[in-house]
Design a protein around this motif. Sequence first.
Motif, PDB file in Angstrom:
ATOM      1  N   ALA A 119      12.259   2.642   4.699  1.00  0.00           N
ATOM      2  CA  ALA A 119      11.351   1.547   4.385  1.00  0.00           C
ATOM      3  C   ALA A 119      10.641   1.812   3.064  1.00  0.00           C
ATOM      4  N   CYS A 120      10.489   0.749   2.324  1.00  0.00           N
ATOM      5  CA  CYS A 120       9.720   0.808   1.080  1.00  0.00           C
ATOM      6  C   CYS A 120       8.247   0.753   1.451  1.00  0.00           C
ATOM      7  N   VAL A 121       7.444   1.476   0.725  1.00  0.00           N
ATOM      8  CA  VAL A 121       6.011   1.451   0.987  1.00  0.00           C
ATOM      9  C   VAL A 121       5.485   0.023   0.887  1.00  0.00           C
ATOM     10  N   CYS A 122       6.114  -0.809   0.078  1.00  0.00           N
ATOM     11  CA  CYS A 122       5.691  -2.209  -0.050  1.00  0.00           C
ATOM     12  C   CYS A 122       5.962  -3.000   1.229  1.00  0.00           C
ATOM     13  N   ASP A 123       6.918  -2.552   2.037  1.00  0.00           N
ATOM     14  CA  ASP A 123       7.234  -3.223   3.299  1.00  0.00           C
ATOM     15  C   ASP A 123       6.282  -2.832   4.425  1.00  0.00           C
ATOM     16  N   ILE A 124       5.775  -1.615   4.386  1.00  0.00           N
ATOM     17  CA  ILE A 124       4.946  -1.146   5.496  1.00  0.00           C
ATOM     18  C   ILE A 124       3.449  -1.284   5.230  1.00  0.00           C
ATOM     19  N   SER A 125       3.043  -1.337   3.988  1.00  0.00           N
ATOM     20  CA  SER A 125       1.617  -1.436   3.656  1.00  0.00           C
ATOM     21  C   SER A 125       0.932  -2.658   4.262  1.00  0.00           C
ATOM     22  N   ASP A 148      -4.513  -2.542   7.816  1.00  0.00           N
ATOM     23  CA  ASP A 148      -5.711  -3.005   7.135  1.00  0.00           C
ATOM     24  C   ASP A 148      -6.343  -1.805   6.430  1.00  0.00           C
ATOM     25  N   LEU A 149      -5.536  -1.178   5.582  1.00  0.00           N
ATOM     26  CA  LEU A 149      -5.954   0.017   4.856  1.00  0.00           C
ATOM     27  C   LEU A 149      -5.582  -0.139   3.392  1.00  0.00           C
ATOM     28  N   SER A 150      -6.269   0.588   2.534  1.00  0.00           N
ATOM     29  CA  SER A 150      -5.948   0.541   1.107  1.00  0.00           C
ATOM     30  C   SER A 150      -4.639   1.282   0.838  1.00  0.00           C
ATOM     31  N   GLN A 151      -4.012   0.949  -0.272  1.00  0.00           N
ATOM     32  CA  GLN A 151      -2.759   1.615  -0.655  1.00  0.00           C
ATOM     33  C   GLN A 151      -2.950   3.125  -0.801  1.00  0.00           C
ATOM     34  N   PRO A 152      -4.038   3.599  -1.432  1.00  0.00           N
ATOM     35  CA  PRO A 152      -4.226   5.052  -1.521  1.00  0.00           C
ATOM     36  C   PRO A 152      -4.333   5.735  -0.150  1.00  0.00           C
ATOM     37  N   THR A 153      -4.944   5.060   0.826  1.00  0.00           N
ATOM     38  CA  THR A 153      -5.064   5.635   2.166  1.00  0.00           C
ATOM     39  C   THR A 153      -3.696   5.734   2.829  1.00  0.00           C
ATOM     40  N   ILE A 154      -2.898   4.696   2.691  1.00  0.00           N
ATOM     41  CA  ILE A 154      -1.541   4.727   3.245  1.00  0.00           C
ATOM     42  C   ILE A 154      -0.722   5.817   2.561  1.00  0.00           C
ATOM     43  N   SER A 155      -0.844   5.921   1.249  1.00  0.00           N
ATOM     44  CA  SER A 155      -0.125   6.972   0.522  1.00  0.00           C
ATOM     45  C   SER A 155      -0.544   8.359   0.995  1.00  0.00           C
ATOM     46  N   HIS A 156      -1.832   8.541   1.278  1.00  0.00           N
ATOM     47  CA  HIS A 156      -2.303   9.826   1.800  1.00  0.00           C
ATOM     48  C   HIS A 156      -1.632  10.144   3.136  1.00  0.00           C
TER      49      HIS A 156
END
Length: 120
Positions: free
Chosen positions: A52-58, A62-70
Motif C-alpha cells: 500500500a502507498c502511504v497516500c492510500d492508507i493515510s 484522523d492523524l497528521s501525515q508526520p504521525t502516520i510516518s512515525h
Amino acid sequence: MSKQAAACGAPLLREPLSPDAATDLALMFKALADPVRLRLLSLVASHEGGEACVCDISPTFDLSQPTISHHLKVLRSAGLLDCERRGTWVYYWIVPAAAQRLSTVLDVATPGSTAGLVTS
C-alpha cells in the motif's frame, strides 16, 4: 488444555526463548501494542497486491501525515514492514518472515486443531 497438549504447540511453550530471540520478539510485540500501528499493519497486509502507498492508507486515520510516518517507521524498525520510494510516494508491504515468526511463536494449537490460539 493440559501442559502436555500446550507443549506440542508453540516454540514458546516447548523451550525457553534465547535472550536474542526474546529481544527481537519483544520489539515486534511492542510495535504491535499500539492500536494505530496494529491497524496500519492490517491495512497494508490486506491491501490489494499486498502493498500500500502511504497516500492510500493515510486518509483512513484522523492523524497528521508526520504521525502516520512515525508509526510506519516504528513498524519498519521492528522488522514488520518494508518499503520502497516510488517517485514522491512510499509503498509499504509486510515482511512475510516476520509475520510467520510471530505466528509460529504464538501457535498454541493442539495437534489436529484448526484454532491458532486457545481462549478460555
